[in-house]
Motif scaffolding. Structure first.
Motif, PDB file in Angstrom:
ATOM      1  N   ALA A   2      42.578  45.814  37.837  1.00 15.05           N
ATOM      2  CA  ALA A   2      43.804  45.117  37.421  1.00 15.05           C
ATOM      3  C   ALA A   2      44.249  44.148  38.513  1.00 15.05           C
ATOM      4  N   THR A   3      44.151  44.564  39.750  1.00 12.10           N
ATOM      5  CA  THR A   3      44.527  43.703  40.876  1.00 12.10           C
ATOM      6  C   THR A   3      43.615  42.485  40.953  1.00 12.10           C
ATOM      7  N   LYS A   4      42.324  42.690  40.722  1.00 15.83           N
ATOM      8  CA  LYS A   4      41.385  41.563  40.752  1.00 15.83           C
ATOM      9  C   LYS A   4      41.699  40.556  39.644  1.00 15.83           C
ATOM     10  N   HIS A   5      42.056  41.053  38.478  1.00 14.74           N
ATOM     11  CA  HIS A   5      42.408  40.144  37.382  1.00 14.74           C
ATOM     12  C   HIS A   5      43.715  39.412  37.675  1.00 14.74           C
ATOM     13  N   GLN A  36      45.440  39.306  29.853  1.00 13.33           N
ATOM     14  CA  GLN A  36      45.117  40.373  28.919  1.00 13.33           C
ATOM     15  C   GLN A  36      44.320  41.485  29.606  1.00 13.33           C
ATOM     16  N   MET A  37      43.366  41.111  30.454  1.00 10.34           N
ATOM     17  CA  MET A  37      42.554  42.109  31.155  1.00 10.34           C
ATOM     18  C   MET A  37      43.398  42.901  32.160  1.00 10.34           C
ATOM     19  N   LYS A  38      44.306  42.231  32.836  1.00 11.81           N
ATOM     20  CA  LYS A  38      45.189  42.928  33.787  1.00 11.81           C
ATOM     21  C   LYS A  38      46.039  43.954  33.046  1.00 11.81           C
ATOM     22  N   THR A  39      46.607  43.546  31.918  1.00 10.66           N
ATOM     23  CA  THR A  39      47.435  44.448  31.126  1.00 10.66           C
ATOM     24  C   THR A  39      46.624  45.635  30.612  1.00 10.66           C
ATOM     25  N   ALA A  40      45.425  45.364  30.108  1.00 16.92           N
ATOM     26  CA  ALA A  40      44.572  46.434  29.591  1.00 16.92           C
ATOM     27  C   ALA A  40      44.201  47.418  30.695  1.00 16.92           C
ATOM     28  N   CYS A  41      43.832  46.907  31.856  1.00 13.97           N
ATOM     29  CA  CYS A  41      43.473  47.784  32.978  1.00 13.97           C
ATOM     30  C   CYS A  41      44.659  48.648  33.395  1.00 13.97           C
ATOM     31  N   ASN A  42      45.831  48.050  33.474  1.00 13.80           N
ATOM     32  CA  ASN A  42      47.021  48.829  33.837  1.00 13.80           C
ATOM     33  C   ASN A  42      47.330  49.894  32.787  1.00 13.80           C
ATOM     34  N   ASP A  43      47.164  49.540  31.520  1.00 12.67           N
ATOM     35  CA  ASP A  43      47.395  50.512  30.445  1.00 12.67           C
ATOM     36  C   ASP A  43      46.401  51.668  30.539  1.00 12.67           C
ATOM     37  N   PHE A  44      45.131  51.334  30.734  1.00 17.43           N
ATOM     38  CA  PHE A  44      44.114  52.380  30.841  1.00 17.43           C
ATOM     39  C   PHE A  44      44.342  53.244  32.071  1.00 17.43           C
ATOM     40  N   LEU A  93      43.594  31.759  31.643  1.00 15.19           N
ATOM     41  CA  LEU A  93      44.817  32.447  32.047  1.00 15.19           C
ATOM     42  C   LEU A  93      45.147  33.584  31.078  1.00 15.19           C
ATOM     43  N   GLY A  94      45.008  33.320  29.807  1.00 12.24           N
ATOM     44  CA  GLY A  94      45.289  34.345  28.807  1.00 12.24           C
ATOM     45  C   GLY A  94      44.353  35.538  28.925  1.00 12.24           C
ATOM     46  N   HIS A  95      43.075  35.256  29.158  1.00 10.72           N
ATOM     47  CA  HIS A  95      42.107  36.343  29.292  1.00 10.72           C
ATOM     48  C   HIS A  95      42.396  37.190  30.531  1.00 10.72           C
ATOM     49  N   GLU A  96      42.705  36.539  31.621  1.00 11.63           N
ATOM     50  CA  GLU A  96      42.999  37.293  32.850  1.00 11.63           C
ATOM     51  C   GLU A  96      44.258  38.138  32.690  1.00 11.63           C
TER      52      GLU A  96
END
Length: 59
Positions: free
Chosen positions: A43-46, A18-26, A13-16
């Motif tokens: 981001a949507t997939k995560h 974190q990846m969603k947040t990173a994708c949205n930031d990028f 859950l934490g990894h997903e």
């Protein structure tokens, strides 16, 4: 669920998240519309993966 399994789900859950947040930031920093849409799709997939893992706990 065993404590080890719960730790795995917590990590997933934490990894997903974190990846969603990173994708949205990028995506917010990308100028190219096609690349921006692609990263927003990631981001949507995560987010979807996060929800699936989370729903496993609510069953």
């Amino acid at each position: 669920m065993s404590p080890k399994e719960l730790l795995y789900v917590e990590d997933a859950l934490g990894h997903e998240q974190q990846m969603k947040t990173a994708c949205n930031d990028f995506a917010s920093q990308i100028q190219d519309p096609e690349l921006k849409n692609f990263v927003q799709g990631l981001a949507t997939k995560h987010e979807t993966a996060f929800k699936k893992f989370y729903n496993l706990l609510n069953v």
